[in-house]
Design a protein around this motif. Sequence first.
Motif, PDB file in Angstrom:
ATOM      1  N   TRP A   3     -12.773 -44.007  25.334  1.00  0.00           N
ATOM      2  CA  TRP A   3     -12.967 -45.196  26.161  1.00  0.00           C
ATOM      3  C   TRP A   3     -11.893 -46.205  25.783  1.00  0.00           C
ATOM      4  CZ3 TRP A   3     -16.021 -45.714  30.301  1.00  0.00           C
ATOM      5  CH2 TRP A   3     -17.114 -44.847  30.442  1.00  0.00           C
ATOM      6  N   PHE A   4     -11.288 -46.780  26.795  1.00  0.00           N
ATOM      7  CA  PHE A   4     -10.261 -47.794  26.630  1.00  0.00           C
ATOM      8  C   PHE A   4     -10.647 -49.005  27.469  1.00  0.00           C
ATOM      9  CE2 PHE A   4      -6.798 -45.455  24.512  1.00  0.00           C
ATOM     10  CZ  PHE A   4      -7.303 -44.169  24.594  1.00  0.00           C
ATOM     11  N   ARG A   5     -10.021 -50.123  27.190  1.00  0.00           N
ATOM     12  CA  ARG A   5     -10.258 -51.302  28.015  1.00  0.00           C
ATOM     13  C   ARG A   5      -8.968 -52.088  28.165  1.00  0.00           C
ATOM     14  NH1 ARG A   5     -14.149 -54.831  23.942  1.00  0.00           N
ATOM     15  NH2 ARG A   5     -12.541 -55.446  22.424  1.00  0.00           N
ATOM     16  N   GLN A   6      -8.907 -52.815  29.271  1.00  0.00           N
ATOM     17  CA  GLN A   6      -7.741 -53.638  29.544  1.00  0.00           C
ATOM     18  C   GLN A   6      -8.196 -54.970  30.129  1.00  0.00           C
ATOM     19  OE1 GLN A   6      -4.693 -51.772  31.943  1.00  0.00           O
ATOM     20  NE2 GLN A   6      -3.152 -53.204  31.202  1.00  0.00           N
ATOM     21  N   ALA A   7      -7.926 -56.024  29.399  1.00  0.00           N
ATOM     22  CA  ALA A   7      -8.228 -57.372  29.861  1.00  0.00           C
ATOM     23  C   ALA A   7      -7.015 -57.922  30.602  1.00  0.00           C
ATOM     24  CB  ALA A   7      -8.580 -58.257  28.679  1.00  0.00           C
ATOM     25  N   GLU A  56      -2.541 -55.504  27.036  1.00  0.00           N
ATOM     26  CA  GLU A  56      -2.326 -54.062  27.094  1.00  0.00           C
ATOM     27  C   GLU A  56      -3.659 -53.326  27.009  1.00  0.00           C
ATOM     28  OE1 GLU A  56       2.119 -53.675  25.056  1.00  0.00           O
ATOM     29  OE2 GLU A  56       0.484 -52.392  24.430  1.00  0.00           O
ATOM     30  N   ARG A  57      -3.640 -52.114  27.544  1.00  0.00           N
ATOM     31  CA  ARG A  57      -4.815 -51.266  27.431  1.00  0.00           C
ATOM     32  C   ARG A  57      -4.992 -50.866  25.963  1.00  0.00           C
ATOM     33  NH1 ARG A  57      -5.682 -46.695  31.933  1.00  0.00           N
ATOM     34  NH2 ARG A  57      -5.128 -48.570  33.107  1.00  0.00           N
ATOM     35  N   GLU A  58      -6.208 -50.976  25.475  1.00  0.00           N
ATOM     36  CA  GLU A  58      -6.468 -50.678  24.077  1.00  0.00           C
ATOM     37  C   GLU A  58      -7.620 -49.695  23.926  1.00  0.00           C
ATOM     38  OE1 GLU A  58      -7.741 -54.134  21.917  1.00  0.00           O
ATOM     39  OE2 GLU A  58      -9.439 -54.519  23.241  1.00  0.00           O
ATOM     40  N   ALA A  59      -7.548 -48.908  22.859  1.00  0.00           N
ATOM     41  CA  ALA A  59      -8.614 -47.953  22.569  1.00  0.00           C
ATOM     42  C   ALA A  59      -9.835 -48.684  22.048  1.00  0.00           C
ATOM     43  CB  ALA A  59      -8.133 -46.932  21.555  1.00  0.00           C
ATOM     44  N   THR A 116     -14.918 -58.735  27.827  1.00  0.00           N
ATOM     45  CA  THR A 116     -14.639 -58.687  29.260  1.00  0.00           C
ATOM     46  C   THR A 116     -13.324 -57.955  29.521  1.00  0.00           C
ATOM     47  OG1 THR A 116     -15.842 -60.728  29.726  1.00  0.00           O
ATOM     48  CG2 THR A 116     -14.140 -60.084  31.298  1.00  0.00           C
ATOM     49  N   ALA A 117     -13.391 -56.930  30.352  1.00  0.00           N
ATOM     50  CA  ALA A 117     -12.220 -56.094  30.636  1.00  0.00           C
ATOM     51  C   ALA A 117     -12.611 -55.032  31.654  1.00  0.00           C
ATOM     52  CB  ALA A 117     -11.700 -55.424  29.370  1.00  0.00           C
ATOM     53  N   VAL A 118     -11.604 -54.331  32.141  1.00  0.00           N
ATOM     54  CA  VAL A 118     -11.855 -53.089  32.872  1.00  0.00           C
ATOM     55  C   VAL A 118     -11.884 -51.966  31.846  1.00  0.00           C
ATOM     56  CG1 VAL A 118     -11.034 -51.493  34.628  1.00  0.00           C
ATOM     57  CG2 VAL A 118     -10.732 -53.962  34.946  1.00  0.00           C
ATOM     58  N   TYR A 119     -12.941 -51.192  31.890  1.00  0.00           N
ATOM     59  CA  TYR A 119     -13.125 -50.103  30.930  1.00  0.00           C
ATOM     60  C   TYR A 119     -12.794 -48.771  31.606  1.00  0.00           C
ATOM     61  CZ  TYR A 119     -15.197 -53.156  27.468  1.00  0.00           C
ATOM     62  OH  TYR A 119     -15.391 -54.134  26.522  1.00  0.00           O
ATOM     63  N   GLY A 153      -8.253 -30.847  23.521  1.00  0.00           N
ATOM     64  CA  GLY A 153      -8.143 -30.621  22.085  1.00  0.00           C
ATOM     65  C   GLY A 153      -9.496 -30.249  21.524  1.00  0.00           C
ATOM     66  N   LEU A 154      -9.510 -29.252  20.662  1.00  0.00           N
ATOM     67  CA  LEU A 154     -10.770 -28.765  20.126  1.00  0.00           C
ATOM     68  C   LEU A 154     -11.188 -29.467  18.849  1.00  0.00           C
ATOM     69  CD1 LEU A 154     -10.395 -24.928  20.710  1.00  0.00           C
ATOM     70  CD2 LEU A 154     -11.843 -26.534  21.964  1.00  0.00           C
ATOM     71  N   TYR A 155     -10.243 -30.138  18.202  1.00  0.00           N
ATOM     72  CA  TYR A 155     -10.558 -30.711  16.894  1.00  0.00           C
ATOM     73  C   TYR A 155     -10.107 -32.161  16.805  1.00  0.00           C
ATOM     74  CZ  TYR A 155     -10.887 -25.741  15.953  1.00  0.00           C
ATOM     75  OH  TYR A 155     -11.207 -24.410  16.026  1.00  0.00           O
ATOM     76  N   GLY A 156     -10.887 -32.943  16.050  1.00  0.00           N
ATOM     77  CA  GLY A 156     -10.468 -34.279  15.695  1.00  0.00           C
ATOM     78  C   GLY A 156     -10.588 -35.308  16.798  1.00  0.00           C
ATOM     79  N   ILE A 157      -9.900 -36.410  16.553  1.00  0.00           N
ATOM     80  CA  ILE A 157      -9.948 -37.582  17.417  1.00  0.00           C
ATOM     81  C   ILE A 157      -8.524 -37.936  17.833  1.00  0.00           C
ATOM     82  CG2 ILE A 157     -10.430 -40.066  17.469  1.00  0.00           C
ATOM     83  CD1 ILE A 157     -12.968 -38.542  17.453  1.00  0.00           C
ATOM     84  N   VAL A 158      -8.387 -38.367  19.057  1.00  0.00           N
ATOM     85  CA  VAL A 158      -7.091 -38.883  19.529  1.00  0.00           C
ATOM     86  C   VAL A 158      -7.270 -40.361  19.829  1.00  0.00           C
ATOM     87  CG1 VAL A 158      -5.372 -38.758  21.354  1.00  0.00           C
ATOM     88  CG2 VAL A 158      -6.349 -36.661  20.400  1.00  0.00           C
ATOM     89  N   TRP A 159      -6.365 -41.192  19.348  1.00  0.00           N
ATOM     90  CA  TRP A 159      -6.529 -42.634  19.487  1.00  0.00           C
ATOM     91  C   TRP A 159      -5.499 -43.260  20.423  1.00  0.00           C
ATOM     92  CZ3 TRP A 159     -10.745 -45.026  18.743  1.00  0.00           C
ATOM     93  CH2 TRP A 159     -10.799 -46.396  18.560  1.00  0.00           C
ATOM     94  N   SER A 160      -4.320 -42.670  20.452  1.00  0.00           N
ATOM     95  CA  SER A 160      -3.237 -43.264  21.243  1.00  0.00           C
ATOM     96  C   SER A 160      -3.442 -42.998  22.727  1.00  0.00           C
ATOM     97  CB  SER A 160      -1.894 -42.669  20.820  1.00  0.00           C
ATOM     98  OG  SER A 160      -0.871 -43.057  21.716  1.00  0.00           O
ATOM     99  N   LYS A 161      -3.307 -44.041  23.533  1.00  0.00           N
ATOM    100  CA  LYS A 161      -3.509 -43.885  24.971  1.00  0.00           C
ATOM    101  C   LYS A 161      -2.458 -42.974  25.595  1.00  0.00           C
ATOM    102  CE  LYS A 161      -1.155 -48.247  26.174  1.00  0.00           C
ATOM    103  NZ  LYS A 161      -1.005 -48.808  24.818  1.00  0.00           N
ATOM    104  N   THR A 162      -1.307 -42.870  24.963  1.00  0.00           N
ATOM    105  CA  THR A 162      -0.244 -42.033  25.531  1.00  0.00           C
ATOM    106  C   THR A 162      -0.541 -40.545  25.380  1.00  0.00           C
ATOM    107  OG1 THR A 162       1.020 -42.115  23.479  1.00  0.00           O
ATOM    108  CG2 THR A 162       1.494 -43.804  25.134  1.00  0.00           C
ATOM    109  N   SER A 163      -1.495 -40.212  24.546  1.00  0.00           N
ATOM    110  CA  SER A 163      -1.836 -38.810  24.319  1.00  0.00           C
ATOM    111  C   SER A 163      -2.851 -38.277  25.324  1.00  0.00           C
ATOM    112  CB  SER A 163      -2.395 -38.623  22.903  1.00  0.00           C
ATOM    113  OG  SER A 163      -1.424 -38.961  21.940  1.00  0.00           O
TER     114      SER A 163
END
Length: 124
Positions: free
Chosen positions: A35-39, A43-46, A90-93, A100-110
Motif C-alpha cells: 500500500w502506498f499513498r500520495q498527498a 511524492e508517493r510513499e510506501a 489524508t492522501a490517495v491510497y 516475488g515469493l519471498y520477503g518484502i519490497v519497499w521501493s515503489k519502483t520495484s
Amino acid sequence: VQLQASGGGLVQAGGSLRLSCGASGLTFTKYIMGWFRQAPGKEREAVAAISSGGTSTRYADSVKGRFTISRDNAKNTVYLQMNSLKPEDTAVYYCAADEGLYGIVWSKTSYDHWGQGTQVTVSS
C-alpha cells in the motif's frame, strides 16, 4: 492484471477505515503486495507491505501501531486497516503488486502493477 482498491472516504481524526484491494489476472500467491499513498504536492510513499504468504510485514514509521496490512489469498485480496487516523494521513491510497515469493519490497519502483487509488480524507 487488475487491482481494484476500495474503502476510502471521509473520516474524522481518530476514526478508522479499512481499505481493500482485489486482484485479478495474476497468481495472487506469487505476489508481494504493498500500500502506498500520495498527498497533494508530495511524492508517493510506501505505507505498508506484506509478503506473498502473509508471514512478513513492514510499515512506515508514521503508521506503525495504527495501520495493519493483511491478505486473504483465497479471496485474492489485500487489506489495510487504518485506526487512529490523523489529518496527515489524508492522501490517495494505492495498492500495488510485485512478483516475488519471498520477503518484502519497499521501493515503489520495484512494483509491477498498480491499482487506481482510493481517496482517504481525515478531517481535524
